[in-house]
Design a protein around this motif. Structure first.
Motif, PDB file in Angstrom:
ATOM      1  N   LYS A 141       1.105  -0.869  -0.413  1.00 20.25           N
ATOM      2  CA  LYS A 141      -0.403  -0.168   0.188  1.00 20.25           C
ATOM      3  C   LYS A 141       0.903   1.058  -0.270  1.00 20.25           C
ATOM      4  O   LYS A 141       2.323   0.825   0.090  1.00 20.25           O
ATOM      5  N   TYR A 196      -2.482   1.034   8.531  1.00 19.03           N
ATOM      6  CA  TYR A 196      -2.769   1.626   6.942  1.00 19.03           C
ATOM      7  C   TYR A 196      -4.008   2.013   7.971  1.00 19.03           C
ATOM      8  O   TYR A 196      -4.119   3.865   7.350  1.00 19.03           O
ATOM      9  N   ASP A 252      -3.077  -0.864  -5.314  1.00 17.67           N
ATOM     10  CA  ASP A 252      -4.162  -1.755  -4.233  1.00 17.67           C
ATOM     11  C   ASP A 252      -5.137  -1.226  -4.720  1.00 17.67           C
ATOM     12  O   ASP A 252      -5.982  -0.759  -4.359  1.00 17.67           O
TER      13      ASP A 252
END
Ligand code: FDA
Length: 507
Positions: free
Chosen positions: A347, A428, A448
């Motif tokens: 990510k 995240y 992603d």
């Protein structure tokens, strides 16, 4: 269905009438699966790719084969996916990530990898099947004193990385790879060869330089502006554990690294509560040690931490490490092989305001669970801050301090189990308040699919759905312009995938 499979057969017949048969492999060939997995870099993607294989893999040796594959595909309603280096983080260049998705073929450009360097002009034409390592090697051997800003990892394909931007250790001095594209040749959605930017027109030439691979056509070659590099560059590496002040050092690094001289790039890799500072300096050891001692005394850099070498040696050293001392530099050419390590999920984020020391401490101690997590921080600043956000589709420019790549690595038990272990997802989420917002930025080359996938509406991908990730990769204005260009050059949405740019609806 019956109709579909007759389309598929007609497609294969069309290919065989236009392309030498040894360049078209179907699943019945023993070479098919080895070729399919040959450039997969992520064990997570092998089972999904082989379980739902393409109808065939075409390995063109010239432009007419690429044109024929697109024309046959259009005629018989079979889509193509194009692969250069195969590093797409979600494997979209060779697999369909849509359950029971439609049949597709892969055009694998690996055989189109010539590099023609013009030392006098300081330019090069590179075919898109080349890897960046091959590009570096050919430039440096034909034109010592010249280089090109692209990936740290030399196995990445020139087709994908330049299509999505291209960040690396020379970007503070020279910008992205895509900032240094002077011209290109491509095959469009009708199978026409567009030999240069004049044939493409300004819009399409703008879109292919950073608007993401697989959206607008198949780029066959790029003409690149080469950049000057000194005879010796410096590799510098310092590691700090938390006990040695890693948290303070990273906290300071956030605003320092983007403000350093443009020819000095210091990136950080954080893993197992340790910060590894790695840098490229376009100059000699003594100068960079002096700079680091005055600007960043906390690192305690000494001349023992640095090594001088040619720029080409540097590109190999940062990847192979000391192992390169016992290998020829031609190792940069031999990098298309299936050496599958762990399962990987990535990510990305952009940071515009420095995080506090307390926040960094939490990040350093974030629980890993069964996998292992890595954060790669790439400093912006330098020329990156001086290029406008709409010069090319890549929008992350003046206000950005640095890019974060999150990498989670784990050993997959059930092959193909598309499990995302919890380090990456939970970290995240934790990062939400600390990173860029409205939209939260992401780098298209660190693709992603968790951000969302395309939905077909009225035969084409839905623009409204795609905005969710498209605006994060490109910013709202650039994304809209990309969609408008898509409507102009590929209105029926022939080139599409789970995160492709959809045509902008007319109303
Ligand atoms: P791949 O062949 O999978 O293509 C990626 C996408 O582009 C796909 O959608 C594909 O269809 C499309 N495409 C490929 N060739 C095309 C062509 N000729 N014309 C049109 N579309 C095309 N990035 C970075 O900026 N700096 C870095 O240092 C690194 N390092 C790095 C290391 C490793 C190990 C990985 C796995 C990835 C990176 N990346 C990176 C990310 C990398 O830039 C990104 O994955 C690129 O899209 C890879 O390009 P490939 O050609 O290898 O991929």
């Amino acid at each position: 269905s019956l109709a579909l499979s007759s389309n598929n057969n007609d497609f294969l017949r069309c290919l065989s009438a236009n392309i030498p048969s040894q360049l078209v492999l179907t699943p019945s060939s023993p070479s098919f699966t080895p070729l399919l997995v040959s450039s997969i870099r992520n064990a997570r993607l092998v089972a999904p790719a082989t379980a739902n294989p393409p109808l065939c893999i075409v390995t063109p040796t010239n432009a007419s084969h690429v044109q024929a594959a697109v024309r046959c595909g259009r005629r018989h309603s079979v889509r193509v996916r194009v692969r250069s280096g195969g590093h797409d983080n979600e494997g979209l260049s060779y697999r369909s990530a849509t359950p029971n998705g439609e049949a597709f073929a892969v055009i694998d450009l690996a055989k189109l990898h010539a590099v023609h360097v013009n030392p006098h002009e300081a330019t090069a034409w590179v075919e898109t099947g080349a890897t960046t390592g091959e590009l570096y090697y050919r430039i440096a051997t034909a034109a010592p004193g010249l280089g090109f800003p692209a990936s740290v990892c030399p196995t990445v394909g020139v087709g994908g990385i330049i299509s999505g931007g291209g960040i690396g250790l020379m970007m503070r001095k020279y910008g992205l790879s895509a900032d240094n594209v002077l011209d290109a040749s491509m095959v469009d959605a009708n199978g026409n060869l567009l030999p240069n930017k004049k044939a493409m027109g300004d819009d399409l030439f703008w879109a292919i330089r950073g608007g993401g691979g697989g959206n607008f056509g198949i780029v066959l070659a790029w003409k690149l502006r080469l950049v000057p590099v000194p005879p010796k560059v410096t590799f510098l590496k310092v590691a700090k554990t938390m006990d040695q002040g890693a948290v303070d050092a990273v906290t300071k690094w956030q605003t320092l690294a983007p403000a350093l001289p443009d020819d000095l790039s210091v990136r950080v890799v954080i893993q197992k509560s340790q910060a590894n500072f790695q840098s490229l300096y376009l100059g000699n050891c003594s100068t960079v040690v002096a700079t680091m001692r005055s600007r960043f005394p906390e690192l305690g850099v000494t001349s023992a931490d640095c090594k001088e070498m040619s720029w080409l040696q540097y590109t190999a050293y940062i990847y192979f490490g000391d192992a390169i001392n016992s290998k020829p530099l031609e190792a940069l050419l031999l990098n298309r092989s299936t050496t599958l390590g762990p399962f990987v999920k990535n990510k990305s984020d952009y940071v515009k305001k420095a995080l506090t020391k307390e926040t960094w401490k939490k990040i350093f101690l974030w629980p890993n669970g069964a996998g292992s997590g890595q954060l790669i921080l790439e400093p912006h600043g330098g020329i990156m801050g001086r290029i406008s956000a709409n010069k090319i589709p890549f929008p992350h420019r003046s206000s950005v301090l640095y890019n974060i790549q999150y990498v989670e690595l784990w050993k997959g038990k059930e092959a193909g189990g598309d499990i995302t272990p919890n380090w990456i997802g939970s970290l995240y989420e934790f990062m939400t308040p600390y990173v860029s917002k409205n939209p939260r930025g992401a780098y298209v080359n660190y693709r992603d699919l968790d951000m969302g996938v395309n939905k077909v509406v009225g035969g084409v991908m839905c623009y409204e759905t795609a905005k969710v990730w498209g605006e994060r990769y490109f910013g709202p204005a650039n994304f809209k312009r990309l969609a408008k260009i898509k409507r102009k050059v590929d209105a029926s949405d022939y080139f599409r995938n789970e995160q492709s740019v959809p045509p902008l609806p007319l109303k």
